[in-house]
Design an enzyme around this catalytic site. Structure first.
Site, PDB file in Angstrom:
ATOM      1  N   TYR A   1       0.731  -1.091   0.200  1.00  0.00           N
ATOM      2  CA  TYR A   1       0.020   0.101  -0.015  1.00  0.00           C
ATOM      3  C   TYR A   1       0.816   1.108  -0.135  1.00  0.00           C
ATOM      4  O   TYR A   1       0.583   2.288  -0.619  1.00  0.00           O
ATOM      5  CB  TYR A   1      -0.803  -0.212   1.186  1.00  0.00           C
ATOM      6  CG  TYR A   1      -1.609   1.256   1.558  1.00  0.00           C
ATOM      7  CD1 TYR A   1      -2.855   1.327   0.739  1.00  0.00           C
ATOM      8  CD2 TYR A   1      -1.479   2.091   2.495  1.00  0.00           C
ATOM      9  CE1 TYR A   1      -3.639   2.432   1.003  1.00  0.00           C
ATOM     10  CE2 TYR A   1      -2.311   3.183   2.562  1.00  0.00           C
ATOM     11  CZ  TYR A   1      -3.613   3.274   1.778  1.00  0.00           C
ATOM     12  OH  TYR A   1      -4.429   4.169   2.196  1.00  0.00           O
TER      13      TYR A   1
ATOM     14  N   LYS B   1       0.915   4.134  -2.633  1.00  0.00           N
ATOM     15  CA  LYS B   1       0.588   5.413  -2.321  1.00  0.00           C
ATOM     16  C   LYS B   1       1.802   6.226  -2.607  1.00  0.00           C
ATOM     17  O   LYS B   1       1.480   7.800  -3.063  1.00  0.00           O
ATOM     18  CB  LYS B   1       0.001   5.478  -0.902  1.00  0.00           C
ATOM     19  CG  LYS B   1      -1.207   4.959  -0.590  1.00  0.00           C
ATOM     20  CD  LYS B   1      -2.334   5.745  -1.519  1.00  0.00           C
ATOM     21  CE  LYS B   1      -3.530   5.630  -0.858  1.00  0.00           C
ATOM     22  NZ  LYS B   1      -4.528   6.073  -1.883  1.00  0.00           N
TER      23      LYS B   1
HETATM   24  N1  LIG Z   1      -9.469   6.559   5.858  1.00  0.00           N
HETATM   25  C1  LIG Z   1      -8.192   7.063   6.085  1.00  0.00           C
HETATM   26  O1  LIG Z   1      -8.101   7.471   6.926  1.00  0.00           O
HETATM   27  C2  LIG Z   1      -7.349   6.978   5.176  1.00  0.00           C
HETATM   28  C3  LIG Z   1      -5.986   7.306   5.126  1.00  0.00           C
HETATM   29  C4  LIG Z   1      -5.013   7.290   4.171  1.00  0.00           C
HETATM   30  C5  LIG Z   1      -5.557   7.319   2.826  1.00  0.00           C
HETATM   31  N2  LIG Z   1      -6.698   7.098   2.719  1.00  0.00           N
HETATM   32  C6  LIG Z   1      -7.136   6.761   1.173  1.00  0.00           C
HETATM   33  O2  LIG Z   1      -8.277   7.476   0.891  1.00  0.00           O
HETATM   34  C7  LIG Z   1      -9.225   6.841   0.064  1.00  0.00           C
HETATM   35  C8  LIG Z   1     -10.456   6.498   0.517  1.00  0.00           C
HETATM   36  O3  LIG Z   1     -10.314   5.612   1.815  1.00  0.00           O
HETATM   37  P1  LIG Z   1     -11.594   5.132   2.715  1.00  0.00           P
HETATM   38  O4  LIG Z   1     -11.058   5.324   4.042  1.00  0.00           O
HETATM   39  O5  LIG Z   1     -12.745   6.187   2.541  1.00  0.00           O
HETATM   40  O6  LIG Z   1     -11.880   3.719   2.282  1.00  0.00           O
HETATM   41  P2  LIG Z   1     -13.286   3.019   2.202  1.00  0.00           P
HETATM   42  O7  LIG Z   1     -12.911   1.511   2.219  1.00  0.00           O
HETATM   43  O8  LIG Z   1     -13.943   3.506   3.597  1.00  0.00           O
HETATM   44  O9  LIG Z   1     -14.069   3.294   0.944  1.00  0.00           O
HETATM   45  C9  LIG Z   1     -13.300   2.928  -0.130  1.00  0.00           C
HETATM   46  C10 LIG Z   1     -14.423   2.819  -1.483  1.00  0.00           C
HETATM   47  O10 LIG Z   1     -13.712   2.220  -2.624  1.00  0.00           O
HETATM   48  C11 LIG Z   1     -14.380   1.579  -3.283  1.00  0.00           C
HETATM   49  N3  LIG Z   1     -13.565   0.582  -4.034  1.00  0.00           N
HETATM   50  C12 LIG Z   1     -12.788  -0.463  -3.734  1.00  0.00           C
HETATM   51  N4  LIG Z   1     -12.179  -0.962  -4.764  1.00  0.00           N
HETATM   52  C13 LIG Z   1     -12.819  -0.134  -5.745  1.00  0.00           C
HETATM   53  C14 LIG Z   1     -12.368  -0.301  -7.146  1.00  0.00           C
HETATM   54  N5  LIG Z   1     -11.435  -1.318  -8.053  1.00  0.00           N
HETATM   55  N6  LIG Z   1     -12.990   0.777  -8.135  1.00  0.00           N
HETATM   56  C15 LIG Z   1     -13.709   1.691  -7.549  1.00  0.00           C
HETATM   57  N7  LIG Z   1     -14.066   1.694  -6.523  1.00  0.00           N
HETATM   58  C16 LIG Z   1     -13.383   0.931  -5.443  1.00  0.00           C
HETATM   59  C17 LIG Z   1     -15.364   0.633  -2.165  1.00  0.00           C
HETATM   60  O11 LIG Z   1     -16.174   0.061  -2.736  1.00  0.00           O
HETATM   61  C18 LIG Z   1     -15.513   1.719  -1.039  1.00  0.00           C
HETATM   62  O12 LIG Z   1     -16.571   2.516  -1.464  1.00  0.00           O
HETATM   63  C19 LIG Z   1      -8.312   5.657  -0.180  1.00  0.00           C
HETATM   64  O13 LIG Z   1      -7.684   5.889  -1.472  1.00  0.00           O
HETATM   65  C20 LIG Z   1      -7.425   5.307   0.907  1.00  0.00           C
HETATM   66  O14 LIG Z   1      -6.280   4.824   0.610  1.00  0.00           O
HETATM   67  C21 LIG Z   1      -7.716   6.953   3.498  1.00  0.00           C
END
Ligand SMILES: NC(=O)c1ccc[n+]([C@@H]2O[C@H](COP(=O)([O-])OP(=O)(O)OC[C@H]3O[C@@H](n4cnc5c(N)ncnc54)[C@H](O)[C@@H]3O)[C@@H](O)[C@H]2O)c1
Length: 252
Positions: free
Chosen positions: A159, A163
């Site tokens: 990951y 990223k």
């Molecule tokens: N939540 C955090 O604290 C955090 C921290 C750093 C980075 N991020 C990044 O933020 C983004 C959103 O994360 P989140 O926490 O909302 O995650 P989440 O798991 O809550 O939501 C992710 C969404 O992406 C969708 N998804 C998964 N695979 C997919 C694909 N192949 N095509 C299209 N959609 C797809 C899922 O169905 C889901 O609705 C991600 O890129 C994650 O890596 C999140």
């Protein structure tokens, strides 16, 4: 008087917007006036978010989109441009997954999965959007990276590498698209979403995470969504190639 945050007349495509940060970003962009194509690998989840936006008076449509599918990305970008009278102004590459394991246990399959979704997904959707981006300074690509891609994190070599790849992608594309007046930035969020449930609730991880966050709390997804509106707006018309952490001070 100059206004900065009004997105009326702009169209947006948000990936992975059926839950978590993506859903909150779709709602925030619509609240600022944008017409939003809500996409997710789950078409049902995307449709539910779009219905919520329209029920509250915003403009939204939805489409199923697995970002690892180039043809689906091309179709979604064209659909989103239809919401913006031919232009797609704002692309938010948010879709993501984690597949954690300590390094000796990482497999080719989990390594490829994270790259297919984060790196290849961002590539597909951005390239699909390219011909629809306006050149009048309102075009925005907003990629989603992570503290993991900046500082590294245990059990997430796949990951973190993906990223970090998104950061290199963002900076190089910012240079390529500057002559076309399109801003390309990345955001590194931290929020309470389904993705972070285990590290928030499992006592093995939760206290360690809290030690790393100076503000000593998790944000809800709608608290980090405002920074996406900022990068999408006229307030960010002179910002490109940057990575903005929105994480309670974890990365500084
Ligand atoms: N939540 C955090 O604290 C955090 C921290 C750093 C980075 N991020 C990044 O933020 C983004 C959103 O994360 P989140 O926490 O909302 O995650 P989440 O798991 O809550 O939501 C992710 C969404 O992406 C969708 N998804 C998964 N695979 C997919 C694909 N192949 N095509 C299209 N959609 C797809 C899922 O169905 C889901 O609705 C991600 O890129 C994650 O890596 C999140």
């Amino acid at each position: 008087m100059r206004t900065y945050f009004n997105l009326t007349g702009r169209s947006a495509l948000v990936t992975g917007a059926g839950a978590g940060i993506g859903a909150a970003v779709a709602e925030a962009l619509a609240a600022a006036g944008a017409a939003v194509l809500v996409t997710d690998i789950s078409g049902e989840a995307a449709a539910a978010v779009a219905e919520r936006i329209t029920a509250e008076g915003g403009k939204a449509d939805s489409a199923p989109l697995d970002v690892s599918d180039r043809d689906a990305a091309v179709a979604a970008a064209a659909q989103a441009a239809g919401l913006g009278e031919g232009h797609l102004h704002i692309v938010v590459n948010n879709a993501g997954v984690t597949s954690p394991a300590m390094f000796p246990k990482l497999t080719d399959a989990t390594f490829r999965l994270t790259f297919d979704i984060h790196v290849m997904g961002t590539f597909h959707v951005t390239q699909a959007a390219l011909s629809h981006l306006p050149t009048d300074g309102t075009g925005r690509i907003i990629n989603v990276t992570s503290a993991a891609g900046i500082t590294g994190t245990l059990g997430q070599v796949n990951y973190s590498a993906a990223k970090a790849g998104i950061i290199g992608f963002t900076k190089s594309l910012a240079r390529e698209l500057a002559p076309r007046n399109v801003m390309v930035n990345a955001l590194a969020p931290l929020a309470a979403t389904p993705m972070t449930e285990t590290i928030r609730t499992n006592e093995k991880f939760a206290a360690n995470m809290m030690n790393r966050i100076p503000l000593k709390r998790w944000a809800e997804a709608d608290e980090v969504a405002g920074a996406f509106v900022f990068l999408a707006s006229d307030a960010a018309s002179y910002i490109t190639g940057q990575v903005l952490p929105v994480d309670g001070g974890m990365v500084m």
